[in-house]
Structures are given as C-alpha cells and as structure tokens.
Design a protein around this motif. Sequence first.
Motif, PDB file in Angstrom:
ATOM      1  N   PRO A 184       0.804  -1.229   0.000  1.00  0.00           N
ATOM      2  CA  PRO A 184       0.000   0.000   0.000  1.00  0.00           C
ATOM      3  C   PRO A 184       0.834   1.276   0.000  1.00  0.00           C
ATOM      4  O   PRO A 184       0.310   2.361  -0.263  1.00  0.00           O
ATOM      5  CB  PRO A 184      -0.818  -0.126   1.295  1.00  0.00           C
ATOM      6  CG  PRO A 184      -0.923  -1.600   1.528  1.00  0.00           C
ATOM      7  CD  PRO A 184       0.394  -2.156   1.085  1.00  0.00           C
ATOM      8  N   MET A 185       2.141   1.174   0.275  1.00  0.00           N
ATOM      9  CA  MET A 185       3.003   2.356   0.267  1.00  0.00           C
ATOM     10  C   MET A 185       3.123   2.965  -1.128  1.00  0.00           C
ATOM     11  O   MET A 185       3.318   4.174  -1.283  1.00  0.00           O
ATOM     12  CB  MET A 185       4.403   1.990   0.777  1.00  0.00           C
ATOM     13  CG  MET A 185       5.395   3.136   0.765  1.00  0.00           C
ATOM     14  SD  MET A 185       7.051   2.643   1.312  1.00  0.00           S
ATOM     15  CE  MET A 185       6.728   2.277   3.024  1.00  0.00           C
ATOM     16  N   HIS A 186       3.009   2.112  -2.168  1.00  0.00           N
ATOM     17  CA  HIS A 186       3.201   2.573  -3.532  1.00  0.00           C
ATOM     18  C   HIS A 186       1.874   2.593  -4.288  1.00  0.00           C
ATOM     19  O   HIS A 186       1.189   1.569  -4.363  1.00  0.00           O
ATOM     20  CB  HIS A 186       4.185   1.665  -4.270  1.00  0.00           C
ATOM     21  CG  HIS A 186       5.548   1.601  -3.646  1.00  0.00           C
ATOM     22  ND1 HIS A 186       6.325   2.725  -3.447  1.00  0.00           N
ATOM     23  CD2 HIS A 186       6.274   0.551  -3.174  1.00  0.00           C
ATOM     24  CE1 HIS A 186       7.466   2.379  -2.886  1.00  0.00           C
ATOM     25  NE2 HIS A 186       7.464   1.075  -2.713  1.00  0.00           N
ATOM     26  N   ALA A 187       1.534   3.739  -4.837  1.00  0.00           N
ATOM     27  CA  ALA A 187       0.313   3.846  -5.634  1.00  0.00           C
ATOM     28  C   ALA A 187       0.419   2.959  -6.870  1.00  0.00           C
ATOM     29  O   ALA A 187       1.505   2.798  -7.450  1.00  0.00           O
ATOM     30  CB  ALA A 187       0.087   5.298  -6.049  1.00  0.00           C
ATOM     31  N   THR A 188      -0.707   2.409  -7.284  1.00  0.00           N
ATOM     32  CA  THR A 188      -0.720   1.506  -8.431  1.00  0.00           C
ATOM     33  C   THR A 188      -0.157   2.161  -9.677  1.00  0.00           C
ATOM     34  O   THR A 188       0.561   1.528 -10.471  1.00  0.00           O
ATOM     35  CB  THR A 188      -2.147   1.016  -8.696  1.00  0.00           C
ATOM     36  OG1 THR A 188      -2.645   0.368  -7.518  1.00  0.00           O
ATOM     37  CG2 THR A 188      -2.180   0.023  -9.845  1.00  0.00           C
ATOM     38  N   ASP A 189      -0.447   3.445  -9.877  1.00  0.00           N
ATOM     39  CA  ASP A 189       0.025   4.113 -11.093  1.00  0.00           C
ATOM     40  C   ASP A 189       1.534   4.366 -11.082  1.00  0.00           C
ATOM     41  O   ASP A 189       2.101   4.811 -12.084  1.00  0.00           O
ATOM     42  CB  ASP A 189      -0.737   5.417 -11.333  1.00  0.00           C
ATOM     43  CG  ASP A 189      -0.599   6.415 -10.193  1.00  0.00           C
ATOM     44  OD1 ASP A 189       0.198   6.161  -9.264  1.00  0.00           O
ATOM     45  OD2 ASP A 189      -1.279   7.452 -10.231  1.00  0.00           O
ATOM     46  N   ALA A 190       2.209   4.067  -9.974  1.00  0.00           N
ATOM     47  CA  ALA A 190       3.667   4.207  -9.910  1.00  0.00           C
ATOM     48  C   ALA A 190       4.390   2.891 -10.189  1.00  0.00           C
ATOM     49  O   ALA A 190       5.621   2.876 -10.327  1.00  0.00           O
ATOM     50  CB  ALA A 190       4.084   4.730  -8.531  1.00  0.00           C
ATOM     51  N   HIS A 191       3.641   1.796 -10.282  1.00  0.00           N
ATOM     52  CA  HIS A 191       4.277   0.485 -10.413  1.00  0.00           C
ATOM     53  C   HIS A 191       5.120   0.364 -11.671  1.00  0.00           C
ATOM     54  O   HIS A 191       6.198  -0.250 -11.659  1.00  0.00           O
ATOM     55  CB  HIS A 191       3.223  -0.629 -10.367  1.00  0.00           C
ATOM     56  CG  HIS A 191       2.636  -0.823  -9.014  1.00  0.00           C
ATOM     57  ND1 HIS A 191       1.675  -1.790  -8.750  1.00  0.00           N
ATOM     58  CD2 HIS A 191       2.847  -0.179  -7.835  1.00  0.00           C
ATOM     59  CE1 HIS A 191       1.327  -1.726  -7.470  1.00  0.00           C
ATOM     60  NE2 HIS A 191       2.026  -0.759  -6.900  1.00  0.00           N
TER      61      HIS A 191
END
Length: 238
Positions: A184-191
């Motif tokens: 949850p630390m990383h937004a999906t659009d940053a993957h």
Amino acid sequence: MRSSKKVAVVTGASQGIGAGIVRQFLARSYRVVACSRTITPAGQPNLVEVAGDISQAEIAGRVITTAMERFGRIDTVINNAGAFLPKPFTEYTESDFSNLVRVNLGGFFHVSQMAIAEMLRQGSGHIVNITSSLLAEQPVKGVPAALTAITKGGLNAVTRSLAIEYADKGIRVNAVAPGAIRTPMHATDAHAFLATLHPMGRIGEIQEVVDAVLYLDDAAFVTGEVLHVDGGANAGRW
C-alpha cells in the motif's frame, strides 16, 4: 511461564510486509506480538496486538513486556516499521529529519535493545532489520531521498555491528534490504516506473520479502548478512 513455542515480535505489522510476516510466523506455529500505530485485535489465540508508535521507548517497552508476560520468551524480532520521504536534500526540514530518525532509527533502537537484553538471559535470539536496497545502497537519480538513505543505511551498518558484538552470545542479527515492493506504500500508477528500477523489470511481491525473512530465521550459521530482495538492483548498473 516460559512456553516451548517460539515467539516473534513484529513491528509495522498492520499491513504490507509486516502483516505478511505476521501471517507466516503464525502459520509456522509461532506466537506473535504485533505492533503498529493503527493495529486492531484480530482475535487469534497466538497473536497479541500492541497499538502504538514503536519509536517511543514506552511503547517498545510495552511490546517486550507483553511478549515476556504472555509467552515467556522472545526468539525473533522483525524491525519492519519505517518511514520513506523522497525530497530534494535542501528541501528537508528539521521536522523531516527528526521524524525519519525517530521512526527509522528510534523504532529499531528501543525495541532491539530491550529484546536483546531478554535474549542474553535466555542465551539465544535473532533480530531481522527491514532496510532498503534502492535507497540505502543503490541511490536512484530520479528518486532523491537522502535522509531515508541515512537512516536505512544506518540499519545496514548496525546489523553488522551487532552481529559481531553478539555472535558468541547465541544472538544473530541480519537484515533484508528490499527493492520496490507491491504494498500500500506505492500507488498503483507508480508500479510501471518502479519496475524500471530493477534489472528484472518488475517490482517485488510481499511474499518474496517474507520468504527472505523466513530463510534468515532458519539459517542458524548466518549472521551479519544484508540479504537483498531487489530484482538484482544491488548487483550494479544496467
């Protein structure tokens, strides 16, 4: 009363990597004391939750006291609680500095010091620090995070220092240094961007970090190790 079942203490345990570690230790029939600022009771007999900020000495003391009073021993401590704050170096504030030192180093210091005191009495124990590969050892030009690097890099250094200090006392100290992990630390659009930071071309999964922690817990002849779970990023430039 001292239990024959092993006991693990896990910080930052409410979600992501910490929650995954808790689940796997419970699956191994460990008893677990889990701490997080927002954790809530799950009603499991072998799990005790302690809500609070582990960077505060009184909360760390409550965690260790709870483990000893409820289960009578501490076999493994997983220092997973941490904070990440990317920012150009000259834009960090005094508050930023204090917060990162308090969470990333203070959260390790208090609970580890108290746990090691108990481990010395029982003649065995294991500390695992969750640090960082990309930030502490392979800085990325596009992700400036010097204060995070100072604190996470400090954990890598103290892992080796404590491993030597307590190697002849039955206490091992290791670390897991993840790359970018799907939490949850990383937004999906940053993957997609985060995937480019690893030679393997993807981000890591929580279970892959958990597997590294479990390996180190089983590896009785391993201490002072910083185990990189980063898709090859630590190996060099690509």
